[in-house]
Design an enzyme around this catalytic site. Sequence first.
Site, PDB file in Angstrom:
ATOM      1  N   SER A 102       1.048  -1.158   0.055  1.00 41.52           N
ATOM      2  CA  SER A 102      -0.009  -0.058  -0.022  1.00 41.52           C
ATOM      3  C   SER A 102       0.893   1.121  -0.019  1.00 41.52           C
ATOM      4  O   SER A 102       1.510   1.557   1.016  1.00 41.52           O
ATOM      5  CB  SER A 102      -0.962   0.063   1.068  1.00 41.52           C
ATOM      6  OG  SER A 102      -1.861  -1.100   0.971  1.00 41.52           O
ATOM      7  N   LYS A 177      -7.396   1.616  -2.595  1.00 38.08           N
ATOM      8  CA  LYS A 177      -6.789   1.219  -1.225  1.00 38.08           C
ATOM      9  C   LYS A 177      -6.869   2.386  -0.070  1.00 38.08           C
ATOM     10  O   LYS A 177      -7.077   2.090   0.999  1.00 38.08           O
ATOM     11  CB  LYS A 177      -5.464   0.684  -1.410  1.00 38.08           C
ATOM     12  CG  LYS A 177      -4.806   0.230  -0.096  1.00 38.08           C
ATOM     13  CD  LYS A 177      -5.308  -0.609   0.730  1.00 38.08           C
ATOM     14  CE  LYS A 177      -4.482  -0.872   1.873  1.00 38.08           C
ATOM     15  NZ  LYS A 177      -4.988  -2.195   2.854  1.00 38.08           N
ATOM     16  N   LYS A 245       0.773   5.939   8.058  1.00 36.33           N
ATOM     17  CA  LYS A 245       1.415   6.073   6.806  1.00 36.33           C
ATOM     18  C   LYS A 245       0.165   6.230   5.847  1.00 36.33           C
ATOM     19  O   LYS A 245       0.036   6.988   4.903  1.00 36.33           O
ATOM     20  CB  LYS A 245       2.208   4.757   6.456  1.00 36.33           C
ATOM     21  CG  LYS A 245       2.495   4.991   5.014  1.00 36.33           C
ATOM     22  CD  LYS A 245       2.898   3.597   4.160  1.00 36.33           C
ATOM     23  CE  LYS A 245       1.872   2.336   4.662  1.00 36.33           C
ATOM     24  NZ  LYS A 245       1.629   1.550   3.711  1.00 36.33           N
TER      25      LYS A 245
END
Length: 299
Positions: A102, A177, A245
């Site tokens: 990701s 995502k 993140k």
Amino acid sequence: MSNPAALPSIAWIGLGIMGSPMAENLLKAGYSVTGFTLEQDKLDRLAAAGGTAVGSIAEAVKDADVIITMVPASPQVEAINYGPEGILENAKAGALIVDMSSITPQTSVDLAKNAAEKGIRVLDAPVSGGEAGAIEAVLSIMVGGEQADFDAALPILEALGKTIVLCGPHGSGQTVKAANQLIVAVNIQACAEAVVFLEKSGVDLTAALDVLGGGLAGSTVLTRKKDNFLNRDFKPGFRIDLHHKDMGIVTDAARNVGAALPVGAVVAQLVASLRAQGDGGLDHSALLRAVERLSGTQV
């Protein structure tokens, strides 16, 4: 599946919480998997499951038809792909890279462009479903790239997940995502606030979460994380550090396209605060600890 020679040979780079069980699911499906990762115990685990563990990226990818990567973030994706020891310099022309990390959509777009110059094809294929989804091979996989490459990768992805969708060109998988991580974080935060409210009200939490799970408030997040909340079990399936993140990716990408994420921005700050409190290594259900601190509960 009885003739492994007919199946594409697979290199797997990154055998962490997600990568190890996913690679093992490919071995169970009859694929040959050659793997590289930084932790020796993970290499031993791959070998024990029937894979081939090697000592470098170059060795892992040199003969592979398909190269699957599953590493924490954009800097690691760049580190494993670029440079003399990287995937692009050592993979054969015509190979297909399926990056399941990701990362920022732009990193995926750049990788696809740089790989194309070497005759290497790329899909971005991040996943949702966490450690449990990886083990059970029921991940949701959002893919960006060319239709022909998606079609070629589909049988492999079907050994790893259940909902597999081509979302658009390179970077689209990462964008979807990012949206997924926004929804999950906000959902966990709402559940965590409900848990603290219920407990402070003296309600039986198990009973309350059971009935909430059966109504409109029910969600995959609540189902998957209920035991984490009940038992205060924050062993990482998906670490706060990684969700931090991801919240950075979604807030940055949203700014770039002019989308306002007011609740997402607040939850991003709560995730950041939890990390600053030293809880970055815990599961993202530990957002409960942040709500408890704010509510004066001793954590």
